[in-house]
Design a protein around this motif. Sequence first.
Motif, short mmCIF file in Angstrom:
data_model
loop_
_atom_site.label_atom_id
_atom_site.label_comp_id
_atom_site.label_asym_id
_atom_site.label_seq_id
_atom_site.Cartn_x
_atom_site.Cartn_y
_atom_site.Cartn_z
N GLU A 294 45.95 -0.80 16.95
CA GLU A 294 46.51 -1.83 17.84
C GLU A 294 45.44 -2.36 18.79
N ALA A 295 44.18 -2.23 18.41
CA ALA A 295 43.05 -2.72 19.21
C ALA A 295 43.11 -2.16 20.63
N GLY A 296 43.26 -0.84 20.72
CA GLY A 296 43.40 -0.21 22.02
C GLY A 296 42.23 -0.41 22.95
N VAL A 297 41.00 -0.36 22.42
CA VAL A 297 39.83 -0.58 23.27
C VAL A 297 39.85 -1.98 23.85
N VAL A 298 40.19 -2.96 23.04
CA VAL A 298 40.27 -4.35 23.49
C VAL A 298 41.31 -4.48 24.59
N THR A 299 42.46 -3.86 24.43
CA THR A 299 43.53 -3.94 25.42
C THR A 299 43.08 -3.38 26.77
N VAL A 300 42.46 -2.23 26.73
CA VAL A 300 42.02 -1.60 27.99
C VAL A 300 40.95 -2.43 28.67
N LEU A 301 39.97 -2.90 27.92
CA LEU A 301 38.89 -3.67 28.52
C LEU A 301 39.36 -5.02 29.03
N GLU A 302 40.29 -5.64 28.34
CA GLU A 302 40.87 -6.89 28.82
C GLU A 302 41.53 -6.67 30.18
N ASP A 303 42.28 -5.60 30.31
CA ASP A 303 42.94 -5.30 31.59
C ASP A 303 41.92 -5.07 32.68
N MET A 304 40.83 -4.40 32.36
CA MET A 304 39.81 -4.13 33.37
C MET A 304 39.09 -5.40 33.81
N LEU A 305 38.85 -6.29 32.86
CA LEU A 305 38.14 -7.52 33.20
C LEU A 305 39.00 -8.49 33.98
N ALA B 40 43.99 9.97 18.72
CA ALA B 40 42.90 10.94 18.81
C ALA B 40 43.34 12.36 18.46
N HIS B 41 42.33 13.18 18.16
CA HIS B 41 42.54 14.61 17.97
C HIS B 41 43.17 15.19 19.25
N PRO B 42 44.09 16.15 19.14
CA PRO B 42 44.73 16.70 20.34
C PRO B 42 43.77 17.21 21.40
N ASP B 43 42.66 17.82 20.98
CA ASP B 43 41.70 18.33 21.96
C ASP B 43 41.04 17.20 22.75
N ILE B 44 40.86 16.06 22.13
CA ILE B 44 40.27 14.91 22.80
C ILE B 44 41.26 14.31 23.80
N LYS B 45 42.51 14.23 23.41
CA LYS B 45 43.53 13.71 24.33
C LYS B 45 43.72 14.63 25.53
N ALA B 46 43.58 15.92 25.31
CA ALA B 46 43.72 16.87 26.42
C ALA B 46 42.57 16.75 27.41
N LEU B 47 41.40 16.36 26.92
CA LEU B 47 40.21 16.25 27.78
C LEU B 47 40.17 14.95 28.57
N ALA B 48 40.61 13.86 27.96
CA ALA B 48 40.37 12.52 28.51
C ALA B 48 41.13 12.27 29.81
N ASP B 49 40.56 11.36 30.61
CA ASP B 49 41.22 10.94 31.84
C ASP B 49 42.43 10.06 31.56
N HIS B 50 42.34 9.25 30.50
CA HIS B 50 43.39 8.29 30.18
C HIS B 50 43.58 8.22 28.67
N ILE B 51 44.71 7.67 28.25
CA ILE B 51 45.00 7.45 26.84
C ILE B 51 45.09 5.94 26.60
N ALA B 52 44.32 5.45 25.62
CA ALA B 52 44.36 4.04 25.23
C ALA B 52 45.31 3.87 24.05
N PRO B 53 45.84 2.68 23.84
CA PRO B 53 46.63 2.44 22.62
C PRO B 53 45.80 2.77 21.39
N PRO B 54 46.43 2.98 20.25
CA PRO B 54 45.69 3.38 19.04
C PRO B 54 44.72 2.31 18.57
N ASN B 55 43.75 2.75 17.77
CA ASN B 55 42.76 1.79 17.25
C ASN B 55 43.41 0.75 16.36
#
Length: 261
Positions: free
Chosen positions: A248-259, A231-246
């Motif tokens: 590397e299917a970062g959204v999939v990784t995070v949601l799998e862990d949550m489920l 992500a853009h540096p300003d977005i990373k500074a705002l977010a609560d957490h950092i996901a792996p990059p797109n």
Amino acid sequence: MEYQLIALDMDGTLLDGDGHIPDGFWPILRELKTRGVAVAPASGRQLATLRDMFAGEDDPGTYIAENGTCVFHGGRVVSTTELDQADVHAIIDAAEGFDIVVCTPTVAYISPNLSAPSFAEIIKYYHSHEVVEDLHQIVDRGVIKVAVYTDDDAEAVAYPVVRDAAPDANVVVSGAHWIDVMHPSAGKGRALTDLAQALDIPIARTLAFGDYLNDYELLDAAGTSYAMANAHPDIKALADHIAPPNTEAGVVTVLEDMLGP
């Protein structure tokens, strides 16, 4: 799963490096729907394009399109936010050195003098489009967004021009080569808030993923936010957490862990 509404930016977030939805996302989407969790692709892309990308039985049924100026749920467009016509005219005039897309909820209008590479880039995001000789002629058709494309660095080159042309509008850098202009009250953050309210979901139980500056309001509004590692540096500074990059299917990784298993 503690969340009831999940908003997913597309380019640079859910989509992989080739612009495709990862194969691993589809079973997650089905599981989320089974659990009653609403999933809303939240993108600068138009509604028609998003619905094409999720066509068939895996249609999530909820979309935040055109950077929040068009919200779709329950089989219909539930809200749109129109730009002031004077702002649209001013942007068309000021950005004549760039490629311009004038967007209504159903159709994107483009000029006939686009180069082949620009046309190919634009129709990737705007499946429903029409060519018109003069973009000024369609300003009265309920314009919700104007997108400006440049081969150069959009933040450095196009953003100052567009911002000066429409200083009261919401002008956002939506990608390395894209600027989007919307009504000052419009954006992905407002769309998420309004959608959560319409679905009677507390904002604390919303989750959002994003990577670029047009996602800032979305991540700021969500109960919990993830920025991609790319992500853009300003977005990373705002977010609560950092996901792996797109890539590397970062959204999939995070949601799998949550489920969970």
